[in-house]
Scaffold this motif. Structure first.
Motif, mmCIF file in Angstrom:
data_model
loop_
_atom_site.group_PDB
_atom_site.id
_atom_site.type_symbol
_atom_site.label_atom_id
_atom_site.label_comp_id
_atom_site.label_asym_id
_atom_site.label_seq_id
_atom_site.Cartn_x
_atom_site.Cartn_y
_atom_site.Cartn_z
ATOM 1 N N TYR A 24 0.723 -1.225 0.149
ATOM 2 C CA TYR A 24 -0.080 -0.014 -0.047
ATOM 3 C C TYR A 24 0.951 1.331 0.098
ATOM 4 N N ALA A 25 1.762 1.484 1.083
ATOM 5 C CA ALA A 25 2.677 2.693 1.120
ATOM 6 C C ALA A 25 3.558 2.534 -0.097
ATOM 7 N N ALA A 26 4.116 1.536 -0.537
ATOM 8 C CA ALA A 26 5.132 1.530 -1.526
ATOM 9 C C ALA A 26 4.423 2.286 -2.741
ATOM 10 N N GLU A 27 3.302 1.749 -3.073
ATOM 11 C CA GLU A 27 2.547 1.898 -4.411
ATOM 12 C C GLU A 27 1.957 3.440 -4.224
ATOM 13 N N LEU A 28 1.979 3.838 -2.932
ATOM 14 C CA LEU A 28 1.258 5.274 -2.968
ATOM 15 C C LEU A 28 2.328 6.262 -3.421
ATOM 16 N N ARG A 29 3.569 5.692 -2.543
ATOM 17 C CA ARG A 29 4.900 6.722 -2.746
ATOM 18 C C ARG A 29 5.318 6.667 -4.274
ATOM 19 N N ARG A 30 5.208 5.572 -4.882
ATOM 20 C CA ARG A 30 5.651 5.441 -6.150
ATOM 21 C C ARG A 30 4.690 6.448 -7.242
ATOM 22 N N ALA A 31 3.335 6.298 -6.490
ATOM 23 C CA ALA A 31 2.513 7.394 -7.572
ATOM 24 C C ALA A 31 2.968 8.753 -7.317
ATOM 25 N N SER A 32 3.244 8.985 -5.874
ATOM 26 C CA SER A 32 3.615 10.307 -5.781
ATOM 27 C C SER A 32 4.758 10.906 -6.505
ATOM 28 N N SER A 33 5.679 9.878 -6.826
ATOM 29 C CA SER A 33 6.917 10.480 -7.211
ATOM 30 C C SER A 33 7.024 10.437 -8.844
ATOM 31 N N ALA A 34 5.524 9.837 -9.286
ATOM 32 C CA ALA A 34 5.654 10.125 -10.594
ATOM 33 C C ALA A 34 5.604 11.505 -11.290
ATOM 34 N N SER A 35 5.479 11.583 -12.759
ATOM 35 C CA SER A 35 5.578 12.939 -13.362
ATOM 36 C C SER A 35 4.489 13.621 -13.242
ATOM 37 N N SER A 36 3.470 12.958 -12.563
ATOM 38 C CA SER A 36 2.078 13.637 -12.634
ATOM 39 C C SER A 36 1.919 14.843 -11.648
ATOM 40 N N ARG A 37 3.020 15.039 -10.864
ATOM 41 C CA ARG A 37 3.098 16.376 -9.864
ATOM 42 C C ARG A 37 3.253 17.566 -10.737
ATOM 43 N N PRO A 38 2.332 18.575 -10.376
ATOM 44 C CA PRO A 38 2.402 20.033 -10.996
ATOM 45 C C PRO A 38 3.850 20.615 -10.953
ATOM 46 N N ALA A 39 4.207 21.087 -11.826
ATOM 47 C CA ALA A 39 5.581 21.934 -11.570
ATOM 48 C C ALA A 39 5.838 22.791 -10.226
ATOM 49 N N SER A 40 4.696 23.488 -9.995
ATOM 50 C CA SER A 40 4.793 24.286 -8.858
ATOM 51 C C SER A 40 5.032 23.742 -7.449
ATOM 52 N N LEU A 41 4.800 22.418 -7.429
ATOM 53 C CA LEU A 41 4.861 21.451 -6.289
ATOM 54 C C LEU A 41 6.306 20.630 -6.027
ATOM 55 N N THR A 42 6.445 20.651 -4.893
ATOM 56 C CA THR A 42 7.792 19.768 -4.791
ATOM 57 C C THR A 42 7.513 18.418 -4.047
ATOM 58 N N LEU A 99 8.571 17.226 -1.404
ATOM 59 C CA LEU A 99 8.220 17.281 -0.198
ATOM 60 C C LEU A 99 6.591 17.472 0.178
ATOM 61 N N VAL A 100 6.213 18.273 -0.768
ATOM 62 C CA VAL A 100 4.757 18.646 -0.781
ATOM 63 C C VAL A 100 3.865 17.045 -0.839
ATOM 64 N N ASP A 101 4.512 16.463 -1.952
ATOM 65 C CA ASP A 101 3.944 15.034 -2.265
ATOM 66 C C ASP A 101 3.964 14.192 -1.118
ATOM 67 N N ARG A 102 5.225 14.043 -0.604
ATOM 68 C CA ARG A 102 5.544 13.305 0.625
ATOM 69 C C ARG A 102 4.471 13.426 2.002
ATOM 70 N N LEU A 103 4.218 14.645 2.226
ATOM 71 C CA LEU A 103 3.468 15.279 3.112
ATOM 72 C C LEU A 103 1.932 14.965 2.728
ATOM 73 N N LEU A 104 1.689 15.038 1.443
ATOM 74 C CA LEU A 104 0.165 14.638 1.192
ATOM 75 C C LEU A 104 0.019 13.167 1.234
ATOM 76 N N VAL A 105 0.966 12.458 0.741
ATOM 77 C CA VAL A 105 0.998 10.894 1.076
ATOM 78 C C VAL A 105 0.817 10.530 2.642
ATOM 79 N N GLY A 106 1.370 11.310 3.305
ATOM 80 C CA GLY A 106 1.250 11.139 4.962
ATOM 81 C C GLY A 106 -0.203 11.406 5.423
ATOM 82 N N ALA A 107 -0.463 12.408 4.887
ATOM 83 C CA ALA A 107 -2.189 12.734 5.196
ATOM 84 C C ALA A 107 -2.983 11.609 4.628
ATOM 85 N N LEU A 108 -2.714 11.060 3.600
ATOM 86 C CA LEU A 108 -3.690 10.108 3.144
ATOM 87 C C LEU A 108 -3.528 8.692 3.849
ATOM 88 N N ILE A 109 -2.389 8.440 4.126
ATOM 89 C CA ILE A 109 -2.026 7.192 5.019
ATOM 90 C C ILE A 109 -2.732 7.394 6.233
#
Ligand SMILES: [Fe+2]
Ligand SMILES: [Fe+2]
Length: 203
Positions: free
Chosen positions: A88-106, A108-118
């Motif tokens: 679960y966590a591995a797939e979620l982290r993989r998804a967050s590090s993919a190229s889908s992230r908007p250029a304006s976000l880092t 770190l923001v993704d890691r924190l949002l993944v933390g929120a969802l977990i």
């Protein structure tokens, strides 16, 4: 609930109640991972003291949760055992590090949002368990009610930290990114629910 797009399959509670011991073992490992993840994020961002303070406070709470679950395991004669594979966590982290992230976000923001969802998923499942546990499991029920409230607070902490980390210029991109990651989280949970072993907090 709490930004989740997919509710847990009702069958999960029955699977969990059939093997409360296995859920508790998995739960203990989830608390350790929550603490370790918060500490690792804190250590990687030493320049942001308010982030470091917030994450280490959160880690301290997760360690407290872990020790309380450990007490319950010991009282029941259950072994902690090695950490299970956490798809679960591995797939979620993989998804967050993919190229889908908007250029304006880092990252770190993704890691924190993944933390929120977990946290949100833990919170949802602790609530389901608290509602389903009977009078013969009063102690376990009380712990889940308390932890449900704590994990809901952690969800908000992570979203707030992500918003702060994004900065004033990009903060308005955070809700949409959280929603996008939540869609992915929902798909992961739905696909794991088709597996055999479901007596886990996130599976
Ligand atoms: Fe926790
Ligand atoms: Fe938490």
């Amino acid at each position: 609930m709490l930004g989740l797009t997919v509710a847990t399959d009702p069958g999960w509670v029955n699977a969990a109640l059939r093997d409360v011991g296995a859920v508790l073992v998995d739960h203990a490992h989830c608390e350790v991972k929550a603490a370790a993840n918060a500490l690792s994020l804190a250590a990687r961002h030493p320049g942001d003291l308010s982030l470091v303070r917030a994450l280490t406070s959160l880690a301290r709470e997760e360690i407290d949760h872990f020790q309380r679950v450990l007490d319950l395991l010991e009282a029941r004669g259950l072994a902690l055992g090695p950490p299970p594979v956490d798809a679960y966590a591995a797939e979620l982290r993989r998804a967050s590090s993919a190229s889908s992230r908007p250029a304006s976000l880092t990252a770190l923001v993704d890691r924190l949002l993944v933390g929120a969802l977990i946290e949100a998923r833990s919170c949802e499942r602790f609530k389901l368990l608290a509602e389903a546990l009977g009078d013969d499991e009063r102690e376990l029920r009380a712990l889940h009610v308390e932890l449900f409230e704590a994990e809901a607070r952690h969800y908000r902490t992570y979203v707030d930290l992500a918003t702060t980390a994004a900065g004033p210029a990009a903060a308005n991109a955070v809700p949409a990114r959280l929603a996008a990651l939540s869609e992915v989280e929902g798909r992961i949970v739905a696909s794991l629910a088709r597996g055999v072993d479901r007596a886990t907090i996130h599976g």
